[in-house]
Design an enzyme around this catalytic site. Structure first.
Site, PDB file in Angstrom:
ATOM      1  N   HIS B  65       0.497   3.054   6.427  1.00  0.00           N
ATOM      2  CA  HIS B  65       0.407   1.591   6.465  1.00  0.00           C
ATOM      3  C   HIS B  65       1.322   0.992   7.534  1.00  0.00           C
ATOM      4  O   HIS B  65       1.871  -0.096   7.351  1.00  0.00           O
ATOM      5  CB  HIS B  65       0.730   0.970   5.100  1.00  0.00           C
ATOM      6  CG  HIS B  65      -0.231   1.355   4.016  1.00  0.00           C
ATOM      7  ND1 HIS B  65      -1.387   0.657   3.760  1.00  0.00           N
ATOM      8  CD2 HIS B  65      -0.234   2.401   3.148  1.00  0.00           C
ATOM      9  CE1 HIS B  65      -2.037   1.247   2.759  1.00  0.00           C
ATOM     10  NE2 HIS B  65      -1.373   2.309   2.375  1.00  0.00           N
ATOM     11  N   ASN B 138      -4.930  -1.337  -2.533  1.00  0.00           N
ATOM     12  CA  ASN B 138      -5.794  -1.133  -1.369  1.00  0.00           C
ATOM     13  C   ASN B 138      -7.060  -1.969  -1.527  1.00  0.00           C
ATOM     14  O   ASN B 138      -7.284  -2.577  -2.574  1.00  0.00           O
ATOM     15  CB  ASN B 138      -6.184   0.344  -1.251  1.00  0.00           C
ATOM     16  CG  ASN B 138      -5.068   1.209  -0.689  1.00  0.00           C
ATOM     17  OD1 ASN B 138      -4.235   0.735   0.090  1.00  0.00           O
ATOM     18  ND2 ASN B 138      -5.040   2.464  -1.069  1.00  0.00           N
TER      19      ASN B 138
END
Lengths: 492, 492
Positions: B65, B138
């Site tokens: 990320h 997510n």
């Protein structure tokens, strides 16, 4: 000091999984739980070790040139320049020196597309018998600014906006509107070559003026150039969008695949030289990093060839942990008084100490291949095995002595302490000459890029006028074309 | 502990430049040299301070990320669920809680295009009156593997090859061929939803099962869902090439520009709940992160809305230094025994300590907005001003006492120490159901993606057969189509 001794490597692999302390691991897939579906136990040491290692995999990226690819090969002397320098690796034609080279973009982050308009880094580390020589250059022969004091501001202006994280033209052109010396660099950046096709099809340059010194102590100013044998190729905007949109690592892949296929990239290095006694004879300052040296007066002299014939074994080891520093020179090569180069001598090793740690020069990619010795000792992650009792100098118990003296520039440095700009600025002549050397369609693309950049709605009338004035001073017709396209009158 | 006290900020700006120690700087453009053209002097302290700070600007990117954008706003309860949880921020409709959200891609580096096929991170930090609650999810409701012991391997397989630095399908499909439970996530990863047009047009999920606990101590398993009010939109591969090739930060820009224009992104929060007594009634394990909960049996219950109405002030302070951690929960919310969630509780804080430093929770963006107190003390870059003499507990001089007990799950944990896979794997059913729920053209695109990946020349016949067999077990016709396109016979 031998950095390869006592170093863990894949060569000592066990055939089964172990912890880092060597204990066998019988299950690398499932965490230790209370029953098949219960919570995970803290005592699963291998799990914690594995995750904790993973949690620390990334190191800080380079503050500039974060995105890049590297490869190994050799440099071979093809022409004798031993009368100019006593550098051992340049001693005679046929002499080969192992090298590692890193190509990069400058501004954007790790993982950014390799199709962005940006200078490209072209850094060569020569592992010579007298220590490493790092020639840390770019694909353009000049730079935006001439004093490293401005370097952090310059990079901030070029990097994404600290609020929106988008690179924005109004910030770039605001900053450089204070720096007319940047015009010459912009004739490269906004030219077609601002987006090279890949890393193989681009020139390289040492950028700064360096000094060569021969055995007799005679100094000669020098500029280094790399010319690719496969020619220079660029991507126009439309092509760049497709290439970068389809594969943001296209240039890394191109370099790797070419070498893997035996299609070894090659560059011919050449030099331009100038006797220091001639440095005042030009209408520009030859140590000014925003200037090129005219090739009709100071012709390119061939020196050798650079061949990249080996891919790196590991990207972190030989790219992320690879550290270049323009201060790393060898006997026979010296800095010049170029203020930009002078500040780079400090910055590069400083940032590597932060990024990699105080012992970054012990990492195999960075360590010299020749024997070396000093008392730079201990520090975090020191993996050098040493068994001496004398860690100071001088000592009557340790036979190590100073190296032989080698020549350094003998000029007298004389002057008051000053913070000032060099006298011979001459900011506009070379950019104008370069623009006029373009074919009409290339000029048109250059103009279009400027119109686009100056059309950023946050660019004020003042900034737009300044740029049109600058370009008019470089080339009157260029300034007029920009002004008419932007509906602005040049203010001169 | 008030982290905003004694903190330097732009609010204390001088009208002129200074060193970091406050000394006035009268020249920020030229280095101190010997005469106007001579070498730079070491005594130019401001130059060194400026360069040395610049040399340390970058911190390690997130191990996953790394690429993302953040924004601030609020969460508002719209439906009463206080019978399910004693969480203060969910106490009643109308209660608002400030939040910061970060959206991200998962695999590639900091500057990588936001148009790459990838899962997107959807992380929300609620600054509640009982401490921060981080819902770190997510845009896909399931995950590739159900035990984090293989999480580092999962990421390495997805990340670029450590030699060539290119993401390669043969590495991805090699690794996941050992993890048939990944098929369900591939039914999202290779579906349209893993090329969202931007961060605004995508769903979010808490991914794991969590637990809600009410005042009486009664626990319910829960799954969290975020639904964008502007709908889910995806790009085709062709569009993604153009969008990413034109602007590798398009989603960051879209989020920033939307909020700046007053077009505030909004999501509705829904939950699915399950009584722990019903956990064994399904043909799958409800705590298995590779599974969704059927919405016909466990319908979505509306809870609240999330509105992002403020851009961040500084990308570094509020994005790079922003630290999420699924370990951060509040009274009324608890973890489940999901093995992946269990290990995330450890790993997130661990990696932030590496990436940012041991006192990362003192950074204003990470610190709670409520009063807080403990004896986690000192350490590098501690910026909390503390004047107590008692830095241990218990003490007869310090009246600080433990907080009131709040309910935690009361179930008995019972079982042997075991490293094992859960009994009810059921790897293929949901993947097949998802495939069959699609329109034929969407199915086609999914099959194309599989054919493309499996056509990597380094994918062996064995790996190809395994995948076709997995796909066939999920949906016979899907497996057959991929097999016939690849001219491979399924092995089952």
């Amino acid at each position: 000091m031998d950095p390869y001794k006592y170093r863990p490597s894949s060569a000592f692999n066990s055939p089964f999984c172990t912890t880092n302390s060597g204990a066998p691991v019988f299950n690398n897939n499932s965490s230790l739980t209370v029953g098949a579906r219960g919570p995970v136990l803290l005592e699963d040491y291998h799990l914690v070790e594995k995750l904790a290692n993973f949690d620390r995999e990334r190191i800080a990226e380079r503050v500039v040139h974060a995105r890049g690819a590297s490869a190994k090969g050799f440099f071979e002397v093809t022409h004798d320049i031993a009368h100019l320098t006593c550098a051992d690796f340049l001693r005679a034609p046929g002499v080969q020196t192992p090298v590692i080279v890193r190509f990069s973009t400058v501004i954007h982050e790790r993982g950014s597309p390799e199709t962005l308009r940006d200078p490209r880094g072209f850094a060569v580390k020569f592992y010579t018998r007298e220590g490493n020589f790092d020639l840390v250059g770019n694909n353009f022969p000049v730079f935006f600014i001439r004093d490293g004091m401005k370097f952090p501001d310059m990079v901030h202006a070029l990097k994404p906006n600290p609020k929106s994280h988008i690179q924005e033209n109004w910030r770039v052109l605001d900053f450089f509107s204070h720096h007319p010396e940047s015009l010459h660099m912009f004739t490269f950046l906004f030219d077609d070559i601002g987006i090279p096709q890949d890393y193989r099809h681009m020139d390289g340059s040492g950028v700064h003026t360096f000094t060569l010194i021969n055995r007799a102590g005679k100094s000669t100013y020098v500029k280094f150039h790399w010319k690719p044998t496969c020619g220079v190729k660029s991507l126009l905007e439309e092509k760049a969008i497709r290439v970068g949109g389809a594969n943001h690592s296209h240039a890394t892949q191109d370099l790797y695949d070419s070498i893997a296929a035996g299609n070894y990239p090659e560059w011919k290095p050449s030099i331009q030289i100038m006797g220091p006694e001639h440095e005042d004879k030009f209408d520009f300052d030859p140590l000014d990093v925003t200037k090129t040296w005219p090739e009709d007066i100071l012709p390119l002299q061939p020196v050798g060839r650079l061949v990249l014939n080996k891919n790196i074994d590991n990207f972190l080891y030989m790219n992320e942990q690879l550290a270049f520093c323009p201060s790393i020179v060898v006997p026979g090569v010296y800095y010049s008084d170029d203020k930009m180069l002078q500040t780079r001598i400090f910055s590069y090793s400083d940032t590597q100490r932060y990024r990699l740690g105080p012992n970054y020069l012990q990492l195999p990619a960075n360590a010299p291949k020749c024997a070396h010795h000093n008392n730079h000792y201990d520090g975090s992650m020191n993996f050098m095995h040493r068994d001496e009792e004398i860690d100071y100098f001088p000592s009557r118990y340790d036979q190590v002595r100073h190296a032989e003296v080698y020549p350094i520039p003998s000029t007298v440095c004389s002057g008051k302490r000053e913070k000032c700009i060099i006298q011979k600025e001459n900011n506009f002549k070379q950019p104008g000459e370069r623009y006029r050397s373009f074919t009409p369609d290339r000029q048109e693309r250059f103009i279009r890029r400027w119109v686009e950049a100056l059309s950023d709605p946050r660019i004020t009338y003042e900034i737009r006028s300044i740029w049109i004035t600058y370009w008019s001073q470089a080339d009157k017709s260029l300034g007029q074309k920009l002004a008419s396209r932007l509906n602005v009158r040049p203010s001169i | 502990m008030d982290p905003s006290k004694y903190r330097p900020s732009s609010a204390y700006d001088t009208p002129f430049l200074t060193t970091n120690a406050g000394g006035p700087v009268y020249n920020n453009v030229s280095s101190l040299t010997v005469g106007p053209r001579g070498p730079v002097l070491l005594e130019d302290y401001y130059l060194i301070e400026k360069l040395a700070t610049f040399d340390r600007e970058k911190i390690p990117e997130r191990v996953v990320h790394a690429r993302g954008a953040s924004a601030k706003g609020f969460f508002e309860v719209t439906h009463d669920i206080s019978h399910l949880t004693c969480a203060d921020f969910l106490r009643a409709p109308g209660a608002q809680t400030p939040v910061i959200c970060r959206f991200s891609t998962v695999v590639h580096e900091r500057g990588s295009p936001e148009s790459i096929r990838d899962i997107r991170g959807f992380a929300v930090k609620f600054y509640t009156r009982e401490g921060n609650f981080d819902l770190v999810g997510n845009n896909v409701p399931v995950f590739f593997n159900r035990d984090a012991k293989s999480f580092p391997d999962t990421i390495r397989a997805l990340k670029p090859n450590p030699k060539s630095h290119i993401q390669e399908n043969w590495r991805i499909l090699d690794f996941f061929s050992f993890l048939p439970e990944s098929l369900h996530t591939f039914a999202f990863f290779y579906d349209d939803v893993c090329l969202p047009t931007d961060y605004r047009h995508m769903e979010g999920f808490g991914v794991h099962a969590y637990q809600l606990i009410n005042k009486e101590g009664k626990a319910h398993y829960v799954k969290f869902h975020w639904k964008p009010t502007c709908g889910v939109k995806c790009m085709s591969e062709e569009e993604a090439i153009r969008v990413g090739g034109t602007n590798h930060s398009h989603a960051t820009k879209d989020l920033y520009d939307s909020i700046a224009a007053g077009n505030y992104p909004e999501w509705k929060l829904f939950i699915q709940t399950m009584d722990p007594e019903d956990v064994d009634k399904f043909d799958f394990d409800p705590l298995d992160v590779t599974k969704t909960w059927p919405e016909d049996l466990l319908p979505l219950i509306p809870v609240g809305r999330l509105v992002l109405n403020r851009n961040i002030d500084n990308f570094f302070a509020e994005n790079e230094q922003l630290a999420f951690n699924p370990g951060h929960i509040v009274p009324g919310i608890y973890y489940s025994e999901d093995k992946l969630l269990q290990t995330r509780i450890f790993a997130y804080a661990d990696t932030q300590r590496h990436r940012i430093g041991p006192n990362y929770m003192q950074l204003p963006v990470n610190a709670p907005k409520c009063g807080h107190h403990n004896n986690h003390r000192d350490g590098a870059m501690n910026m909390t001003h503390r004047d107590e003499e008692v830095d241990y507990l218990p003490s007869r001089f310090d009246p600080c006492r433990p907080a009131e007990q709040y309910p935690i799950p009361s179930c008995v944990l019972n079982g042997r120490r075991t490293n094992c896979v859960i009994p009810k794997e059921n790897n293929f059913k949901q993947a097949g159901e998802r495939y069959r729920s699609w329109e034929p053209d969407r199915q086609d695109r999914y099959i194309n993606k599989w054919v493309e990946s499996l056509s990597d020349p380094r994918v062996t016949h064995e790996i190809r057969s395994i995948w076709i067999s997995y796909l066939s077990q999920a949906d016979k016709s899907c497996g057959q189509k991929v097999a016939s396109r690849l001219t491979v016979k399924p092995t089952m």
